[in-house]
Design a protein around this motif. Structure first.
Motif, mmCIF file in Angstrom:
data_model
loop_
_atom_site.group_PDB
_atom_site.id
_atom_site.type_symbol
_atom_site.label_atom_id
_atom_site.label_comp_id
_atom_site.label_asym_id
_atom_site.label_seq_id
_atom_site.Cartn_x
_atom_site.Cartn_y
_atom_site.Cartn_z
ATOM 1 N N LEU A 55 0.829 -1.199 0.000
ATOM 2 C CA LEU A 55 0.000 0.000 0.000
ATOM 3 C C LEU A 55 0.870 1.257 0.000
ATOM 4 C CD1 LEU A 55 -2.742 -0.939 2.647
ATOM 5 C CD2 LEU A 55 -2.890 -1.122 0.151
ATOM 6 N N SER A 56 0.487 2.204 -0.829
ATOM 7 C CA SER A 56 1.176 3.497 -0.845
ATOM 8 C C SER A 56 0.731 4.323 0.355
ATOM 9 C CB SER A 56 0.851 4.249 -2.139
ATOM 10 O OG SER A 56 -0.516 4.631 -2.152
ATOM 11 N N ASP A 57 1.447 5.399 0.609
ATOM 12 C CA ASP A 57 1.063 6.284 1.710
ATOM 13 C C ASP A 57 -0.342 6.847 1.494
ATOM 14 O OD1 ASP A 57 3.529 5.852 2.846
ATOM 15 O OD2 ASP A 57 4.403 7.749 2.168
ATOM 16 N N GLU A 58 -0.669 7.159 0.248
ATOM 17 C CA GLU A 58 -1.994 7.687 -0.060
ATOM 18 C C GLU A 58 -3.071 6.644 0.194
ATOM 19 O OE1 GLU A 58 1.127 9.964 -1.971
ATOM 20 O OE2 GLU A 58 0.642 7.822 -2.082
ATOM 21 N N GLU A 59 -2.794 5.390 -0.141
ATOM 22 C CA GLU A 59 -3.763 4.318 0.090
ATOM 23 C C GLU A 59 -3.926 4.037 1.582
ATOM 24 O OE1 GLU A 59 -3.380 1.615 -3.936
ATOM 25 O OE2 GLU A 59 -1.749 1.557 -2.477
ATOM 26 N N VAL A 60 -2.842 4.084 2.321
ATOM 27 C CA VAL A 60 -2.907 3.902 3.775
ATOM 28 C C VAL A 60 -3.823 4.947 4.393
ATOM 29 C CG1 VAL A 60 -1.565 4.173 5.900
ATOM 30 C CG2 VAL A 60 -0.703 2.732 4.043
ATOM 31 N N ALA A 61 -3.632 6.201 4.021
ATOM 32 C CA ALA A 61 -4.447 7.284 4.573
ATOM 33 C C ALA A 61 -5.913 7.135 4.169
ATOM 34 C CB ALA A 61 -3.904 8.631 4.107
ATOM 35 N N ALA A 62 -6.147 6.753 2.916
ATOM 36 C CA ALA A 62 -7.520 6.602 2.430
ATOM 37 C C ALA A 62 -8.237 5.466 3.135
ATOM 38 C CB ALA A 62 -7.510 6.366 0.922
ATOM 39 N N LEU A 63 -7.555 4.329 3.339
ATOM 40 C CA LEU A 63 -8.186 3.194 4.003
ATOM 41 C C LEU A 63 -8.477 3.508 5.465
ATOM 42 C CD1 LEU A 63 -9.237 0.329 3.919
ATOM 43 C CD2 LEU A 63 -6.896 -0.501 4.308
ATOM 44 N N ARG A 64 -7.570 4.196 6.136
ATOM 45 C CA ARG A 64 -7.808 4.576 7.522
ATOM 46 C C ARG A 64 -9.048 5.467 7.620
ATOM 47 N NH1 ARG A 64 -3.538 7.540 8.378
ATOM 48 N NH2 ARG A 64 -2.226 5.778 8.969
ATOM 49 N N LYS A 65 -9.126 6.468 6.775
ATOM 50 C CA LYS A 65 -10.266 7.382 6.796
ATOM 51 C C LYS A 65 -11.560 6.641 6.468
ATOM 52 C CE LYS A 65 -11.914 11.732 4.785
ATOM 53 N NZ LYS A 65 -11.608 12.825 3.807
ATOM 54 N N TYR A 66 -11.496 5.747 5.482
ATOM 55 C CA TYR A 66 -12.678 4.985 5.064
ATOM 56 C C TYR A 66 -13.229 4.155 6.223
ATOM 57 C CZ TYR A 66 -15.346 1.319 2.647
ATOM 58 O OH TYR A 66 -16.316 0.435 2.271
ATOM 59 N N CYS A 67 -12.378 3.406 6.878
ATOM 60 C CA CYS A 67 -12.825 2.515 7.958
ATOM 61 C C CYS A 67 -13.298 3.303 9.175
ATOM 62 C CB CYS A 67 -11.707 1.558 8.350
ATOM 63 S SG CYS A 67 -11.318 0.310 7.098
ATOM 64 N N LEU A 68 -12.575 4.350 9.536
ATOM 65 C CA LEU A 68 -12.952 5.123 10.711
ATOM 66 C C LEU A 68 -14.217 5.938 10.495
ATOM 67 C CD1 LEU A 68 -9.455 6.306 11.988
ATOM 68 C CD2 LEU A 68 -10.920 4.506 12.947
ATOM 69 N N ASN A 69 -14.612 6.074 9.230
ATOM 70 C CA ASN A 69 -15.857 6.756 8.911
ATOM 71 C C ASN A 69 -17.003 5.784 8.626
ATOM 72 O OD1 ASN A 69 -15.709 9.945 8.505
ATOM 73 N ND2 ASN A 69 -13.706 9.079 8.013
ATOM 74 N N GLY A 70 -16.840 4.515 9.017
ATOM 75 C CA GLY A 70 -17.938 3.564 8.921
ATOM 76 C C GLY A 70 -17.804 2.516 7.847
ATOM 77 N N GLY A 71 -16.748 2.546 7.037
ATOM 78 C CA GLY A 71 -16.561 1.551 5.990
ATOM 79 C C GLY A 71 -16.091 0.214 6.554
ATOM 80 N N PHE A 72 -16.266 -0.841 5.762
ATOM 81 C CA PHE A 72 -15.932 -2.206 6.179
ATOM 82 C C PHE A 72 -15.071 -2.846 5.094
ATOM 83 C CE2 PHE A 72 -16.473 -6.746 6.581
ATOM 84 C CZ PHE A 72 -16.672 -6.994 7.931
ATOM 85 N N LEU A 73 -13.970 -3.480 5.502
ATOM 86 C CA LEU A 73 -13.070 -4.173 4.583
ATOM 87 C C LEU A 73 -13.014 -5.650 4.930
ATOM 88 C CD1 LEU A 73 -10.812 -4.254 2.385
ATOM 89 C CD2 LEU A 73 -9.180 -3.755 4.229
#
Length: 274
Positions: free
Chosen positions: A125-143
Motif C-alpha cells: 500500500l502506498s502512503d496515499e492508500e494507507v491514509a484513504a483506508l484509515r479514513k474509510y474505515c474510521l468513517n464507517g466503511g468495512f473491509l
C-alpha cells in the motif's frame, strides 16, 4: 456458476437464522450474457444507486504478480458476479447486479460501505492508500480480506495493516461472535480450499513458506465501539467457493453451499447492519 456454466442453488428464507441454500437443477441454466460469464442480471432502481448494495473489489499493487500466484484479480469476475447473485436471491438486500473494482484512492470509494480484498499476501500500500483506508474505515466503511495462506503472507498483511492502524492490532474472532451467526448459524469457522486442492483430497491449501494452514484463522480490527472495521479471512478461500460453484458437484455441495456463501452473507449482513 462459473464462467463456464451457471447453476441454480435457490430459494430463500430471507435473512433469518437457519436460512438454508437449496440446490435446484444442478444441470444449470443457459448463458444470459457473455460479458457476465453466464450470470443472469436482475432489475434494480438505478435512480437510487445508494439504496442498493454493490460488491466492490479493491485493486492494489503486489510484490508478486499474477505469475507468482497472487494479485487482486484472482477469481475475477466470476466470484463477484456469483456472490452478488446469491446475495440478491438469498437475502432481502437490494443488490446491484454489476460489481465494481476500484483503488483505495478512488474518489467514489466513500460511496460504498463494503470493500473486498483478495490474495493480499504480497500487497503493498502506498502512503496515499494507507491514509484513504484509515479514513474509510474510521468513517464507517468495512473491509473484508480473503484468500491468503501461511505465516509469511499473514505477516505481510499484518505489516500493511499496521501502517493503516498503528494503534489497533488484529485479534482472533471467537466462534461465539455474532458475525458467525447473524444469518447462518455456523457451528465452526469455515475453511474453504481452492477447487484444485479438494480434487487432490485436501481440505486446505499449502503455503509457500511451508507453514501449517490446516486451520482457518479469522481475525478482526475494531473501532472504539468494538465494531469490526476489517475482517481478515486467513487460511481460507471463500472467493473460490463463490467462483467455482458450478464446476464440481461435490465442491458445490460441501464448500459453496455449506461454507463460502453462508460466511460471505454473514459478513456482508454484519457490515451493513453495524
Amino acid at each position: 456458476m462459473s464462467g463456464r456454466k451457471v447453476f441454480m442453488i435457490v430459494t430463500l428464507l430471507c435473512m433469518a437464522a437457519g436460512v438454508t441454500l437449496a440446490q435446484r437443477g444442478w444441470r444449470g441454466m443457459h448463458d444470459i450474457s457473455v460479458d457476465r460469464k453466464g450470470v443472469p442480471t436482475w432489475d434494480y432502481d438505478q435512480n437510487f444507486p445508494s439504496d442498493s448494495f454493490t460488491f466492490v473489489r479493491v485493486e492494489f499493487d503486489s510484490y508478486f504478480g499474477r505469475a507468482g500466484g497472487g494479485g487482486w484479480l484472482t477469481d475475477y469476475p466470476d466470484s463477484d458476479l456469483n456472490f452478488s447473485l446469491r446475495l440478491q436471491q438469498l437475502t432481502s438486500l437490494k443488490v446491484n447486479p454489476d460489481p465494481k473494482t476500484m483503488r483505495l484512492t478512488d474518489d467514489e470509494l466513500f460511496d460504498y460501505p463494503f470493500l473486498y480484498m483478495i490474495e493480499p499476501g504480497g500487497m503493498v500500500l502506498s502512503d496515499e492508500e494507507v491514509a484513504a483506508l484509515r479514513k474509510y474505515c474510521l468513517n464507517g466503511g468495512f473491509l473484508m480480506i480473503d484468500d491468503f495462506w501461511g505465516d509469511d503472507q499473514y505477516e505481510n498483511v499484518r505489516y500493511e495493516l499496521e501502517k493503516v492502524f498503528p494503534d489497533r492490532k488484529p485479534f482472533e474472532v471467537p466462534l461465539s461472535h455474532e458475525i458467525f451467526h447473524i444469518v447462518y448459524d455456523l457451528k465452526e469457522k469455515p475453511q474453504v480450499p481452492a477447487l484444485r486442492s479438494v480434487q487432490r483430497g485436501q481440505t486446505w491449501e499449502y503455503a509457500r513458506d511451508g507453514s501449517d494452514t490446516r486451520n482457518p484463522d479469522y481475525r478482526a480490527i475494531t473501532d472504539d465501539n468494538d465494531r469490526i472495521m476489517v475482517f481478515i479471512c486467513h487460511n481460507t478461500d471463500l472467493g473460490d467457493g463463490w467462483e467455482r460453484e458450478g464446476e464440481d458437484k461435490y465442491y458445490f455441495d460441501e464448500f459453496s453451499v455449506k461454507k463460502a456463501y453462508p460466511m460471505g452473507i454473514n459478513i456482508v449482513t454484519y457490515a451493513m447492519t453495524h
